[in-house]
Every structure is written in C-alpha cells, then in structure tokens.
Write a protein that holds these residues in place. Sequence first.
Motif, PDB file in Angstrom:
ATOM      1  N   LYS A   1       7.493  -5.156  -0.457  1.00 50.12           N
ATOM      2  CA  LYS A   1       6.758  -4.976   0.806  1.00 50.12           C
ATOM      3  C   LYS A   1       5.759  -6.113   1.008  1.00 50.12           C
ATOM      4  O   LYS A   1       5.639  -6.648   2.104  1.00 50.12           O
ATOM      5  N   LEU A   2       5.054  -6.471  -0.082  1.00 45.82           N
ATOM      6  CA  LEU A   2       4.047  -7.536   0.039  1.00 45.82           C
ATOM      7  C   LEU A   2       4.705  -8.845   0.465  1.00 45.82           C
ATOM      8  O   LEU A   2       4.174  -9.585   1.291  1.00 45.82           O
ATOM      9  N   LYS A   3       5.894  -9.103  -0.086  1.00 44.90           N
ATOM     10  CA  LYS A   3       6.610 -10.332   0.255  1.00 44.90           C
ATOM     11  C   LYS A   3       6.970 -10.358   1.737  1.00 44.90           C
ATOM     12  O   LYS A   3       7.008 -11.396   2.372  1.00 44.90           O
ATOM     13  N   GLY A   4       7.256  -9.175   2.267  1.00 41.47           N
ATOM     14  CA  GLY A   4       7.589  -9.061   3.688  1.00 41.47           C
ATOM     15  C   GLY A   4       6.333  -8.892   4.536  1.00 41.47           C
ATOM     16  O   GLY A   4       6.421  -8.379   5.651  1.00 41.47           O
ATOM     17  N   ASN A   5       5.164  -9.247   3.966  1.00 41.02           N
ATOM     18  CA  ASN A   5       3.869  -9.154   4.658  1.00 41.02           C
ATOM     19  C   ASN A   5       3.508  -7.738   5.093  1.00 41.02           C
ATOM     20  O   ASN A   5       2.774  -7.550   6.057  1.00 41.02           O
ATOM     21  N   LEU A   6       4.054  -6.762   4.407  1.00 45.65           N
ATOM     22  CA  LEU A   6       3.672  -5.381   4.698  1.00 45.65           C
ATOM     23  C   LEU A   6       2.545  -4.985   3.755  1.00 45.65           C
ATOM     24  O   LEU A   6       2.367  -5.583   2.684  1.00 45.65           O
ATOM     25  N   ASP A   7       1.831  -3.949   4.165  1.00 42.53           N
ATOM     26  CA  ASP A   7       0.719  -3.486   3.344  1.00 42.53           C
ATOM     27  C   ASP A   7       1.279  -2.640   2.199  1.00 42.53           C
ATOM     28  O   ASP A   7       2.121  -1.778   2.429  1.00 42.53           O
ATOM     29  N   ALA A   8       0.863  -2.880   0.977  1.00 43.99           N
ATOM     30  CA  ALA A   8       1.316  -2.041  -0.144  1.00 43.99           C
ATOM     31  C   ALA A   8       0.294  -2.101  -1.264  1.00 43.99           C
ATOM     32  O   ALA A   8      -0.295  -3.160  -1.518  1.00 43.99           O
ATOM     33  N   LYS A   9       0.088  -0.962  -1.885  1.00 38.55           N
ATOM     34  CA  LYS A   9      -0.829  -0.923  -3.029  1.00 38.55           C
ATOM     35  C   LYS A   9      -0.159  -0.142  -4.149  1.00 38.55           C
ATOM     36  O   LYS A   9       0.549   0.831  -3.893  1.00 38.55           O
TER      37      LYS A   9
END
Length: 317
Positions: free
Chosen positions: A199-207
């Motif tokens: 998700k982070l790679k796709g610029n989505l928010d993820a924790k």
Amino acid sequence: MANYLVTGGAGFIGSNLTNFLAKENHVVVVDDLSMGKMENLDLSANIEFIKGSVIDVTLMRNLFKEKEFDYIFHLAAIASVADSVKNPVQTHQVNFDAVFHLLELTKKYQKMFKRFVFSSSAAVYGDEGTLPKQEESVIRPLTPYAIDKFAAEKFVLVYNNLYEVPASAVRFFNVYGPKQNPSSPYSGVISIMMDCFDKLKGNLDAKFTLFGDGQQSRDFVFVEDVIQALLLVAKSSATFGEVYNVGIGQATTLLKLIRIIENHFGIKLPIIYKEARLGDIKESFADISKLQEVGYKPKNTVSEGMKKYIEYLQKRV
Ligand code: NAD
Ligand code: UD1
C-alpha cells in the motif's frame, strides 16, 4: 509422471507445492476455496482441480476409489488459530475428523501408495519455554487448533505403525512467501507487513500494528524450503512413522525483520505499538537436526527469502 493429491492445494503452501509438482507430475487438488484461490494455481493439463470439502465423505470416498495416488499431501485445514477458538466444533471436523477419514480411505483403497504427509504445526509446543524446540520437547497445545493438529498427527503415525499406511508428519514453524493471504488480523505477520508495504508503495496510507516491543522472535521459513522439506519427507525411506520440525533453525526478532524489509524496499514502515497479544510466545525456533539427517538444507535466510518474496511482488505489478 507420478500422481499426487494435494488437499488445500489452492491455499498458500498448497498452491506453491502444486505449482512446483505440476511441472512434471499429475496433481489432483481438493480445496473448498474457503481461504484458497483459483488464481494461486498455474492451471495446466497437469492440475485437476476439484472444488469440494475434505469433510465430504462421499466426495473423498469416490475420489479414493477412482484414482490411484502415489503421494498425498494433506494441507487442507482451517489454519487460523483464532477461528478454532471461536468455532471449535466446526474446525475440529476439518482439522481432525477429515484427517481420520482420509487415513481410513487410504488404508482401504490406496494399495500401491507411497506416502501420506500430514501438515501439523509448531503450535503443538504451546508456551513451554525450552528452546530450540525438538520433536521430543514437551507438547502443550493451548487451543483447539493445536489439540487437533497434535491428535491428527498421532493418528497419522499410528496408521503407519499399526496398519502399514505409509505416513509421516511435519510441524511447520512460521512459513512465509508468495500467495500467503493477509486478509485476517491473525494472518502470518509477514503477509500483513507486506500488505502494508504494498500500500505504501502505491502511495496509500498504511500502518503496521506491532504487538509488544518487537523483541519477540520466530523461526521464519520461506515456502520454497517448506516444499523442499515436504518432498524429502515424502520420498525418504527413513521418515516412515516420524514427525519433523520444519523451520530454518534460527530466531529472528520482529524488529530485525522490519529492518530487513525496509532495506529491501527502501521505505520506512510506520508502526503503531500496542500491548503484546494475550498468550503471545516471546521466542520460538526449531531444532531442525532431525530433518537435516534426511538431507534438508534450508536455502534461504530470512533476508534471502524476503528478497525473493519482494521480487515476486514487484514482478506481479
Ligand atoms: P491456507 O489457509 O492458505 O491453506 C489451507 C487451504 O485449505 C485453503 O486453500 C483453504 O481454502 C483449504 N480448506 C480449508 N478447509 C477446507 C475443507 N474443509 N476442504 C477443502 N479445503 C479446505 O493455509 P496455509 O498456510 O497454506 O496452511 C497449510 C497447512 O499448513 C494447514 O494445514 C496449516 O494448518 C498448516 N500450517 C501452516 C503454517 C503457516 O505458517 N502457514 C504453520 C503451521 C501449520
Ligand atoms: C504462529 C501461527 C499459529 C501458531 C503459532 C505457534 C500463523 C499465522 N500463526 O503464530 O497458528 O499457533 O505460530 O508457534 O502462522 N504480530 C504483530 N502484528 C500483526 C500480526 C502479528 O505484531 O499485525 C506479532 C504477533 O503478536 C507475534 C508475531 O507477530 O508476536 C508473529 O505472529 P504470527 O505471524 O501471527 O505468528 P505466531 O504468533 O507465531
């Protein structure tokens, strides 16, 4: 061409095994697709897919009457410990009763048969603290999942010893790799982390939620090494009626794991720290010397396995 049955063959470990075997063999897959997915399989003429449940006695009896298998890998299970705690009766049917039926059917119908391999779990050791875990270590199953795995494992070995059904069992430690499903909070921690990185790679928010201080450690084993182990156990004449730990024999902390993945991706993982999960085991790793005696050599350190896993994910997009 040998003839294989892989139950749970559309799941994580099962599909990796099936795709490997189907390059040179005929593989029948039985999976109810409760967790597995058809797209995990590289469908070809060598794979015969049957959508059905291993608890369907008629389906399984007809299959065992009709086909002659050389090898059976029984991987179908409700693999979520949390589900077994919520629904002990239903999970017992799949994780124990089905194994019992399959052993009976093998005994009755599979006359030319070479091996039945049952996939058990390191969960059978529970929270007893001695390390590394040896096959003869104290067994302290703490959940319906672990009790069913241990009981089924014992039946598998007893069918070998009493009824000459050629059979062996393996206890997987923490398996990771392509096709592992991250959909539940109780999915393997690496699949959950990889989902965050994706998700982070796709610029989505993820924790990523880290339960505890990150110093807990596990014996993370890449799925390729698990396949190596399954095939060795299935084909060695020393493994009849025996159970084997499957890991790499090394403990890796979650913090170290996170650093390894961050380095491979070049991305920092945002972490939310929460209380350790109730009953979480602090440290776990396998003594793999018994499996090494039959030729097992894990080929992937956690860093090497993660590199391959990440390359697979990057090729996919
Ligand atoms: P998975 O959930 O991806 O695979 C299990 C497969 O079994 C799924 O495809 C699911 O659809 C199928 N299945 C479930 N119930 C079924 C039924 N009634 N009939 C037919 N198919 C059914 O899990 P996995 O990680 O690939 O696990 C494979 C085996 O290894 C399981 O027996 C699991 O308990 C054991 N195991 C896995 C790990 C691990 O780290 N992944 C660790 C210890 C043991
Ligand atoms: C694994 C098995 C479990 C078995 C146990 C026995 C899986 C998915 N689970 O549990 O069936 O009973 O081995 O040894 O293979 N974590 C986080 N954040 C998350 C998810 C997990 O911090 O989002 C932590 C957990 O609290 C744990 C560690 O990561 O400390 C590993 O968790 P997990 O992958 O679920 O495996 P086990 O707990 O070892």
